[in-house]
Write a protein that holds these residues in place. Structure first.
Motif, PDB file in Angstrom:
ATOM      1  N   GLY A  78     -28.480  64.226 -53.015  1.00  0.00           N
ATOM      2  CA  GLY A  78     -29.101  65.329 -53.767  1.00  0.00           C
ATOM      3  C   GLY A  78     -30.158  66.043 -52.956  1.00  0.00           C
ATOM      4  N   ASN A  79     -30.955  65.291 -52.212  1.00  0.00           N
ATOM      5  CA  ASN A  79     -31.991  65.917 -51.381  1.00  0.00           C
ATOM      6  C   ASN A  79     -31.378  66.711 -50.236  1.00  0.00           C
ATOM      7  OD1 ASN A  79     -34.293  65.171 -52.834  1.00  0.00           O
ATOM      8  ND2 ASN A  79     -34.223  63.101 -51.992  1.00  0.00           N
ATOM      9  N   LEU A  80     -30.270  66.186 -49.666  1.00  0.00           N
ATOM     10  CA  LEU A  80     -29.557  66.953 -48.634  1.00  0.00           C
ATOM     11  C   LEU A  80     -29.021  68.253 -49.253  1.00  0.00           C
ATOM     12  CD1 LEU A  80     -28.150  67.538 -45.948  1.00  0.00           C
ATOM     13  CD2 LEU A  80     -26.342  65.936 -46.610  1.00  0.00           C
ATOM     14  N   ALA A  81     -28.455  68.167 -50.469  1.00  0.00           N
ATOM     15  CA  ALA A  81     -27.922  69.362 -51.156  1.00  0.00           C
ATOM     16  C   ALA A  81     -29.025  70.403 -51.343  1.00  0.00           C
ATOM     17  CB  ALA A  81     -27.321  68.966 -52.501  1.00  0.00           C
ATOM     18  N   LYS A  82     -30.216  69.934 -51.738  1.00  0.00           N
ATOM     19  CA  LYS A  82     -31.345  70.865 -51.925  1.00  0.00           C
ATOM     20  C   LYS A  82     -31.726  71.535 -50.609  1.00  0.00           C
ATOM     21  CE  LYS A  82     -33.309  68.419 -55.898  1.00  0.00           C
ATOM     22  NZ  LYS A  82     -34.373  67.544 -56.402  1.00  0.00           N
ATOM     23  N   ARG A  83     -31.709  70.754 -49.500  1.00  0.00           N
ATOM     24  CA  ARG A  83     -32.043  71.342 -48.183  1.00  0.00           C
ATOM     25  C   ARG A  83     -30.977  72.354 -47.756  1.00  0.00           C
ATOM     26  NH1 ARG A  83     -33.151  65.811 -47.109  1.00  0.00           N
ATOM     27  NH2 ARG A  83     -31.350  65.601 -45.706  1.00  0.00           N
ATOM     28  N   MET A  84     -29.712  72.060 -48.068  1.00  0.00           N
ATOM     29  CA  MET A  84     -28.623  72.982 -47.708  1.00  0.00           C
ATOM     30  C   MET A  84     -28.771  74.319 -48.428  1.00  0.00           C
ATOM     31  SD  MET A  84     -25.391  70.287 -47.716  1.00  0.00           S
ATOM     32  CE  MET A  84     -24.077  71.471 -47.329  1.00  0.00           C
ATOM     33  N   VAL A  85     -29.098  74.249 -49.732  1.00  0.00           N
ATOM     34  CA  VAL A  85     -29.271  75.470 -50.542  1.00  0.00           C
ATOM     35  C   VAL A  85     -30.492  76.251 -50.057  1.00  0.00           C
ATOM     36  CG1 VAL A  85     -29.906  76.254 -52.856  1.00  0.00           C
ATOM     37  CG2 VAL A  85     -28.042  74.625 -52.578  1.00  0.00           C
ATOM     38  N   SER A 106     -20.255  60.542 -51.023  1.00  0.00           N
ATOM     39  CA  SER A 106     -20.456  61.065 -49.657  1.00  0.00           C
ATOM     40  C   SER A 106     -19.755  62.408 -49.486  1.00  0.00           C
ATOM     41  CB  SER A 106     -19.932  60.062 -48.623  1.00  0.00           C
ATOM     42  OG  SER A 106     -18.559  59.808 -48.826  1.00  0.00           O
ATOM     43  N   TYR A 107     -18.825  62.758 -50.400  1.00  0.00           N
ATOM     44  CA  TYR A 107     -18.122  64.049 -50.324  1.00  0.00           C
ATOM     45  C   TYR A 107     -18.960  65.227 -50.838  1.00  0.00           C
ATOM     46  CZ  TYR A 107     -13.582  61.751 -49.533  1.00  0.00           C
ATOM     47  OH  TYR A 107     -12.535  61.035 -49.020  1.00  0.00           O
ATOM     48  N   THR A 108     -20.042  64.947 -51.569  1.00  0.00           N
ATOM     49  CA  THR A 108     -20.789  66.016 -52.237  1.00  0.00           C
ATOM     50  C   THR A 108     -21.249  67.134 -51.288  1.00  0.00           C
ATOM     51  OG1 THR A 108     -21.403  64.609 -54.091  1.00  0.00           O
ATOM     52  CG2 THR A 108     -22.827  66.498 -53.674  1.00  0.00           C
ATOM     53  N   PRO A 109     -21.712  66.823 -50.055  1.00  0.00           N
ATOM     54  CA  PRO A 109     -22.099  67.923 -49.156  1.00  0.00           C
ATOM     55  C   PRO A 109     -20.964  68.916 -48.887  1.00  0.00           C
ATOM     56  CG  PRO A 109     -22.955  65.850 -48.328  1.00  0.00           C
ATOM     57  CD  PRO A 109     -22.045  65.505 -49.469  1.00  0.00           C
ATOM     58  N   LEU A 145     -30.451  80.569 -51.140  1.00  0.00           N
ATOM     59  CA  LEU A 145     -29.736  80.990 -52.352  1.00  0.00           C
ATOM     60  C   LEU A 145     -30.448  80.449 -53.605  1.00  0.00           C
ATOM     61  CD1 LEU A 145     -26.025  80.421 -51.259  1.00  0.00           C
ATOM     62  CD2 LEU A 145     -27.157  82.628 -51.626  1.00  0.00           C
ATOM     63  N   PRO A 146     -30.409  81.202 -54.715  1.00  0.00           N
ATOM     64  CA  PRO A 146     -31.101  80.772 -55.941  1.00  0.00           C
ATOM     65  C   PRO A 146     -30.267  79.783 -56.758  1.00  0.00           C
ATOM     66  CG  PRO A 146     -30.137  82.927 -56.278  1.00  0.00           C
ATOM     67  CD  PRO A 146     -29.799  82.537 -54.860  1.00  0.00           C
ATOM     68  N   ILE A 147     -29.838  78.689 -56.118  1.00  0.00           N
ATOM     69  CA  ILE A 147     -29.066  77.661 -56.824  1.00  0.00           C
ATOM     70  C   ILE A 147     -29.990  76.467 -57.057  1.00  0.00           C
ATOM     71  CG2 ILE A 147     -27.076  76.108 -56.739  1.00  0.00           C
ATOM     72  CD1 ILE A 147     -25.753  78.032 -54.730  1.00  0.00           C
ATOM     73  N   GLU A 148     -30.122  76.072 -58.318  1.00  0.00           N
ATOM     74  CA  GLU A 148     -30.948  74.891 -58.627  1.00  0.00           C
ATOM     75  C   GLU A 148     -30.067  73.641 -58.576  1.00  0.00           C
ATOM     76  OE1 GLU A 148     -32.727  75.295 -62.453  1.00  0.00           O
ATOM     77  OE2 GLU A 148     -33.627  77.248 -61.978  1.00  0.00           O
ATOM     78  N   ILE A 149     -30.527  72.624 -57.846  1.00  0.00           N
ATOM     79  CA  ILE A 149     -29.822  71.342 -57.798  1.00  0.00           C
ATOM     80  C   ILE A 149     -30.568  70.356 -58.689  1.00  0.00           C
ATOM     81  CG2 ILE A 149     -29.046  69.438 -56.318  1.00  0.00           C
ATOM     82  CD1 ILE A 149     -27.630  71.925 -55.448  1.00  0.00           C
ATOM     83  N   HIS A 150     -29.874  69.803 -59.678  1.00  0.00           N
ATOM     84  CA  HIS A 150     -30.472  68.811 -60.576  1.00  0.00           C
ATOM     85  C   HIS A 150     -29.805  67.454 -60.345  1.00  0.00           C
ATOM     86  CE1 HIS A 150     -32.424  71.918 -63.138  1.00  0.00           C
ATOM     87  NE2 HIS A 150     -31.383  72.649 -62.760  1.00  0.00           N
ATOM     88  N   LEU A 154     -27.350  59.365 -41.847  1.00  0.00           N
ATOM     89  CA  LEU A 154     -27.454  60.760 -41.388  1.00  0.00           C
ATOM     90  C   LEU A 154     -28.055  61.647 -42.479  1.00  0.00           C
ATOM     91  CD1 LEU A 154     -24.009  61.568 -39.679  1.00  0.00           C
ATOM     92  CD2 LEU A 154     -26.239  61.686 -38.582  1.00  0.00           C
ATOM     93  N   TYR A 155     -27.538  61.461 -43.725  1.00  0.00           N
ATOM     94  CA  TYR A 155     -27.972  62.294 -44.847  1.00  0.00           C
ATOM     95  C   TYR A 155     -29.481  62.171 -45.115  1.00  0.00           C
ATOM     96  CZ  TYR A 155     -22.988  62.814 -46.236  1.00  0.00           C
ATOM     97  OH  TYR A 155     -21.637  63.093 -46.300  1.00  0.00           O
ATOM     98  N   LYS A 156     -30.033  61.005 -44.764  1.00  0.00           N
ATOM     99  CA  LYS A 156     -31.461  60.761 -45.019  1.00  0.00           C
ATOM    100  C   LYS A 156     -32.370  61.622 -44.139  1.00  0.00           C
ATOM    101  CE  LYS A 156     -31.242  55.848 -46.312  1.00  0.00           C
ATOM    102  NZ  LYS A 156     -31.468  54.477 -45.798  1.00  0.00           N
ATOM    103  N   ASP A 157     -31.849  62.075 -43.003  1.00  0.00           N
ATOM    104  CA  ASP A 157     -32.666  62.816 -42.032  1.00  0.00           C
ATOM    105  C   ASP A 157     -33.241  64.083 -42.681  1.00  0.00           C
ATOM    106  OD1 ASP A 157     -33.740  64.295 -39.987  1.00  0.00           O
ATOM    107  OD2 ASP A 157     -31.946  64.296 -38.729  1.00  0.00           O
ATOM    108  N   PRO A 158     -34.553  64.176 -42.816  1.00  0.00           N
ATOM    109  CA  PRO A 158     -35.155  65.343 -43.497  1.00  0.00           C
ATOM    110  C   PRO A 158     -34.916  66.654 -42.748  1.00  0.00           C
ATOM    111  CG  PRO A 158     -36.864  63.942 -42.521  1.00  0.00           C
ATOM    112  CD  PRO A 158     -35.579  63.197 -42.386  1.00  0.00           C
ATOM    113  N   GLU A 159     -34.496  66.561 -41.471  1.00  0.00           N
ATOM    114  CA  GLU A 159     -34.204  67.777 -40.693  1.00  0.00           C
ATOM    115  C   GLU A 159     -32.773  68.268 -40.929  1.00  0.00           C
ATOM    116  OE1 GLU A 159     -36.638  69.331 -38.883  1.00  0.00           O
ATOM    117  OE2 GLU A 159     -37.821  67.775 -39.885  1.00  0.00           O
ATOM    118  N   LEU A 160     -31.913  67.389 -41.458  1.00  0.00           N
ATOM    119  CA  LEU A 160     -30.509  67.764 -41.661  1.00  0.00           C
ATOM    120  C   LEU A 160     -30.398  68.690 -42.873  1.00  0.00           C
ATOM    121  CD1 LEU A 160     -27.488  67.211 -40.737  1.00  0.00           C
ATOM    122  CD2 LEU A 160     -27.418  65.545 -42.594  1.00  0.00           C
ATOM    123  N   ALA A 161     -29.793  69.877 -42.659  1.00  0.00           N
ATOM    124  CA  ALA A 161     -29.650  70.834 -43.772  1.00  0.00           C
ATOM    125  C   ALA A 161     -28.253  71.463 -43.778  1.00  0.00           C
ATOM    126  CB  ALA A 161     -30.721  71.915 -43.661  1.00  0.00           C
TER     127      ALA A 161
END
Length: 442
Positions: A52-59, A15-18, A64-69, A294-301
């Motif tokens: 991971g999907n939240l991380a991708k939305r944040m980037v 949960s700390y990853t964001p 920014l050209p950061i790839e999240i794998h 919260l993290y699941k929300d597709p609108e959350l970035a």
């Protein structure tokens, strides 16, 4: 170093990853990260995908050209990484709940990084971190290992002693939390405050406090004696220090010192809290459930503000600040867990200590603090003995050493009690402690 850094984060479904992703986004100008690999285990797959999907939305929002794998293949993530960050929990929160609840039955503190809980978290974690080090030796021998996994001091000690990875730094958010709290007390910006930290992880003292380079330790101690709370972190609630004690100590204790200087009160409080609200692990499980919804929300970035309740405040700031200072050879001063190398005369040169250090491209260079004050020296040395013996027990699976380690720990009052707790906790964590049972079977 090549253009475009590769970061591998072990325990990427945390949960700390964001927090961490936000840090890399905010510091992109000075830290050109091109790939972040978030790694987890099969049991963490669902959380990894959500985070991971939240991380991708944040980037994407930051453009920014950061790839999240996202991957369950640790070796793929580690290949050619520049920095490896570790933030995992062997046995997940269920194991933490046992670490906290079993000791309380014996009227001993149940806590994740101190006493029996700290011992068993170390016993479970050290073999795993050494396995990661073995992979790093092969796949990214030049990478820096930045360890956030608790107990951070014991883990750093084990890596320095039992692996060939020497580019390791242990990191904790407690010192930066202390800096922030003191800046708030003084009503000044954090950048103007510096503390001379010396000791061990969760056993660190502020030996000096400076505002714009001028000592304000006396002012801070006088201010702290008037407070009703001796803590500055979400997961520890203190009682306030006795003014006479704090003035004579003439150093700033960290929140975890509540467990050593107020053991009776903290055991009573922890038992009461566990009865009324469940253990801290159970509280965190509820918090995490809400966070992942919260993290699941597709609108959350963005990183949601609710994450602060989790207890990891300033985590990304500490991690990204350290990585940036190594990468950019900044030579600023930060508190880290690193090899002592004579900086604290009261502790072995080869041991891990938590200390203010100049951060260079070659890693931390600890500031020389000399001997610790006699008032704190014995307790710090006792905890270092505990960490050393515990690390050896984790590597060898030696049951006798596990009992000895817990008996050395000041939170456990006798060898008989230590043996009883070790026996029950070994049985409870059997799945994650094969090294002990293999020895028995042989």
């Amino acid at each position: 170093m090549k253009k475009g850094l590769k970061i591998a984060t072990i325990g990427g479904g945390s949960s700390y990853t964001p927090e961490l992703i936000e840090g890399f986004i905010n510091h992109y100008d000075e830290l050109p990260v091109s790939e972040i690999w978030l790694v987890d285990i099969e049991q963490g797959k669902e959380k990894l995908n959500i985070v991971g999907n939240l991380a991708k939305r944040m980037v994407q929002k930051a453009n920014l050209p950061i790839e999240i794998h996202l991957t369950l293949d640790r070796r793929e993530a580690l290949r050619n990484a520049d920095f490896v960050t570790t933030q995992f929990r062997v046995g997940l929160l269920d194991a933490r709940a046992k670490d906290e609840s079993i000791p309380l039955k014996y009227d001993v503190l149940g806590q994740e990084t101190n006493g029996p809980g700290g011992l068993f978290k170390g016993l479970r974690t050290i073999p795993v971190i050494l396995g990661i080090c073995k992979d790093m030796e092969e796949l990214c021998p030049d990478a820096w290992l930045i360890n956030f996994t608790n107990p951070a001091g014991m883990i750093t000690e084990a890596v320095l002693r039992y692996s060939s990875i020497q580019k390791v730094v242990g990191l904790c958010n407690v010192p930066i939390g202390m800096e922030m709290a003191i800046a708030k007390l003084l009503n000044v910006d954090h950048s103007r405050v510096r503390i001379d930290f010396a000791g061990l992880n969760h056993m660190v003292y502020g030996l000096g406090v400076y505002l714009d380079g001028v000592s304000v330790k006396e002012v801070v101690i006088n201010t702290l004696t008037g407070l009703g709370d001796s803590s500055y972190v979400k997961n520890i609630e203190g009682f306030g220090w006795e003014p006479e004690f704090l003035k004579a100590l003439n150093a700033i204790p960290c929140p975890y010192h509540n467990y050593y200087y107020k053991t009776k009160e903290m055991v009573e409080k922890t038992k009461k809290d566990a009865e009324e609200n469940g253990t801290r692990a159970e509280v965190v499980q509820t918090l995490e459930k809400d966070l992942f919804e919260l993290y699941k929300d597709p609108e959350l970035a963005i990183k949601p503000p609710q994450l602060e309740k989790r207890g990891g405040a300033y985590y990304s700031e500490a991690a990204v600040r350290l990585i940036s200072s190594i990468y950019n050879d900044k030579r600023d001063i930060q508190p880290v867990n690193t090899r002592n190398n004579g900086a604290i005369a009261s502790l072995p040169n080869e041991s891990a200590v938590e200390i203010s250090a100049v951060i260079t491209k070659d890693g931390p260079k600890p500031l020389v603090m000399g001997d610790l004050p006699v008032s704190v020296r014995g307790l710090v040395q006792q905890i270092k003995s505990f960490e050393r013996v515990a690390a050896e027990a984790a590597v060898t699976g030696d049951y006798n050493l596990a009992v000895l380690a817990l008996t050395i720990n000041p939170l456990v009052a006798s060898d008989t009690l230590a043996k009883q707790i070790v026996d029950e906790m070994l049985d409870a964590h059997r799945e994650y402690l094969p090294q002990f049972f293999e020895v028995v079977e042989n």
